[in-house]
Design an enzyme around this catalytic site. Structure first.
Site, PDB file in Angstrom:
ATOM      1  N   ASP A  65       0.825  -1.211   0.000  1.00 59.29           N
ATOM      2  CA  ASP A  65       0.000   0.000   0.000  1.00 59.29           C
ATOM      3  C   ASP A  65       0.861   1.263   0.000  1.00 59.29           C
ATOM      4  OD1 ASP A  65      -2.358  -1.395  -0.061  1.00 59.29           O
ATOM      5  OD2 ASP A  65      -2.773  -1.225   2.075  1.00 59.29           O
ATOM      6  N   GLY A  66       2.018   1.207   0.664  1.00 54.75           N
ATOM      7  CA  GLY A  66       2.913   2.365   0.670  1.00 54.75           C
ATOM      8  C   GLY A  66       3.397   2.732  -0.717  1.00 54.75           C
ATOM      9  N   ASN A 134      -4.448   8.851   2.377  1.00 56.73           N
ATOM     10  CA  ASN A 134      -4.797   8.229   3.657  1.00 56.73           C
ATOM     11  C   ASN A 134      -4.928   9.232   4.790  1.00 56.73           C
ATOM     12  OD1 ASN A 134      -5.074   5.638   2.746  1.00 56.73           O
ATOM     13  ND2 ASN A 134      -3.385   4.783   3.924  1.00 56.73           N
ATOM     14  N   ASP A 164       1.078  12.988  21.603  1.00 57.05           N
ATOM     15  CA  ASP A 164       2.210  12.813  20.685  1.00 57.05           C
ATOM     16  C   ASP A 164       1.933  13.468  19.339  1.00 57.05           C
ATOM     17  OD1 ASP A 164       3.699  11.408  22.505  1.00 57.05           O
ATOM     18  OD2 ASP A 164       3.232   9.433  21.694  1.00 57.05           O
ATOM     19  N   THR A 175      -8.700   2.620   7.431  1.00 56.74           N
ATOM     20  CA  THR A 175      -8.260   1.238   7.625  1.00 56.74           C
ATOM     21  C   THR A 175      -6.746   1.148   7.794  1.00 56.74           C
ATOM     22  OG1 THR A 175      -8.209   0.939   5.219  1.00 56.74           O
ATOM     23  CG2 THR A 175     -10.198   0.234   6.376  1.00 56.74           C
ATOM     24  N   GLY A 176      -6.064   2.297   7.875  1.00 58.54           N
ATOM     25  CA  GLY A 176      -4.612   2.321   7.995  1.00 58.54           C
ATOM     26  C   GLY A 176      -4.167   2.784   9.368  1.00 58.54           C
ATOM     27  N   TYR A 177      -3.363   3.831   9.384  1.00 57.67           N
ATOM     28  CA  TYR A 177      -2.805   4.364  10.627  1.00 57.67           C
ATOM     29  C   TYR A 177      -3.914   4.777  11.598  1.00 57.67           C
ATOM     30  CZ  TYR A 177       0.483   7.164  13.505  1.00 57.67           C
ATOM     31  OH  TYR A 177       1.247   7.688  14.514  1.00 57.67           O
ATOM     32  N   LEU A 179      -6.800   3.470  12.070  1.00 57.36           N
ATOM     33  CA  LEU A 179      -7.318   2.280  12.749  1.00 57.36           C
ATOM     34  C   LEU A 179      -6.385   1.870  13.880  1.00 57.36           C
ATOM     35  CD1 LEU A 179      -9.329  -0.102  12.884  1.00 57.36           C
ATOM     36  CD2 LEU A 179      -7.906  -1.269  11.195  1.00 57.36           C
ATOM     37  N   SER A 180      -5.080   1.891  13.630  1.00 58.42           N
ATOM     38  CA  SER A 180      -4.105   1.524  14.656  1.00 58.42           C
ATOM     39  C   SER A 180      -4.147   2.477  15.845  1.00 58.42           C
ATOM     40  CB  SER A 180      -2.690   1.517  14.066  1.00 58.42           C
ATOM     41  OG  SER A 180      -2.589   0.602  12.996  1.00 58.42           O
TER      42      SER A 180
END
Length: 273
Positions: A65-66, A134, A164, A175-177, A179-180
């Protein structure tokens, strides 16, 4: 149909899949050019740059994906669709895996594919516009400290707390960062953005879904860095993130449902019921 090839050598060992794609394109009489980042790695080919000259009609990425996000960063403004071949772990944005490489070339040769238009975000840092499919992240520079961020949406204060950082995500990026970091998953067809705090030192800190038309202004008590889809730039004390007029174009080779993809990519351990 001029096809651009954008490969990640870290994912494509010895560029074996790239070489296979080149062979398939040649046999199908489809002209192609390689991205200039591969210059000197493969003989007897032509190249295109980030300015998309010569202009490909479609760009095929080989990686994760990157790699797709890196290609979209320069292809979106030119209105060039990107077709992702997954060589990574999840491949949520990819159209297919390497097992469908032959079929992808056949469809490219026939023009037999559809294109999804996806919302992007933009902000300005270091005197230039940054685009992201994203997310755009405002993050502390000093890893040993927190920063105090004040977040305004549509001019009204949403929050002010030590953390932070904070990200503004599109539904695609949910669905990427995002979500985390504890954000919700949002159908990419929903017209909204997500504001997601990162490691916020506040009990009531929660992700918030905001209308896509609302600008998000984030002010820091010290200088930050800006991360747009993984690309890091020096930030400032105040950053405004808004929905861009530019849209990302991603190629679909099938009609896979978003929720089926969600389950396949992010919850593959669950058995069919």
């Amino acid at each position: 149909m001029l096809t651009g090839i954008y490969s990640n050598p870290e994912r494509d060992e010895k560029l074996a899949t790239t070489e296979k794609l080149i062979g398939l394109l040649r046999r199908a009489s489809v002209p192609f050019v390689l991205h200039s980042s591969l210059r000197g790695l493969i003989d007897g080919v032509s190249y295109f740059g980030d300015d998309c000259e010569p202009r490909p009609d479609v760009i095929v990425t080989l990686g994760g994906d990157g790699t797709i996000l890196s290609a979209v960063a320069f292809a979106a403004e030119k209105g060039i669709p990107v077709l992702g071949i997954n060589l990574g772990h999840i491949g949520f944005l990819s159209a297919c895996g390497t097992d469908a490489l032959d079929e992808c070339v056949v469809r490219l040769a026939k023009g037999d594919y559809s294109v999804r238009r996806l919302a992007m975000l933009e902000t300005y840092a270091a005197g230039k516009r940054l685009l992201a499919l994203n997310e755009i992240v405002i993050y502390k520079k000093n890893v040993g400290k927190t920063v105090t961020l004040t977040v305004k949406v549509g001019g009204g204060v949403l929050s002010s707390a030590k953390c932070d950082g904070c990200m503004v995500s599109t539904p695609t990026g949910s669905t990427g960062y995002a979500l985390s970091a504890g954000g919700p998953i949002v159908d990419p067809g929903v017209r909204c953005n997500l504001v997601v705090p990162i490691n916020c030192h506040h009990l009531s800190s929660k992700p918030v879904i905001v209308d896509a038309s609302q600008a998000v202004e984030i002010t820091s008590d010290e200088e930050t860095c800006i991360i747009a889809d993984g690309r890091v730039e020096n930030g400032a004390h105040s950053v405004v993130v808004r929905r861009s007029d530019v849209e990302a174009l991603l190629v679909d080779t099938g009609a896979e449902n978003f929720y089926a993809r969600l389950r396949e990519k992010l919850d593959g351990s669950v058995e069919e019921v």
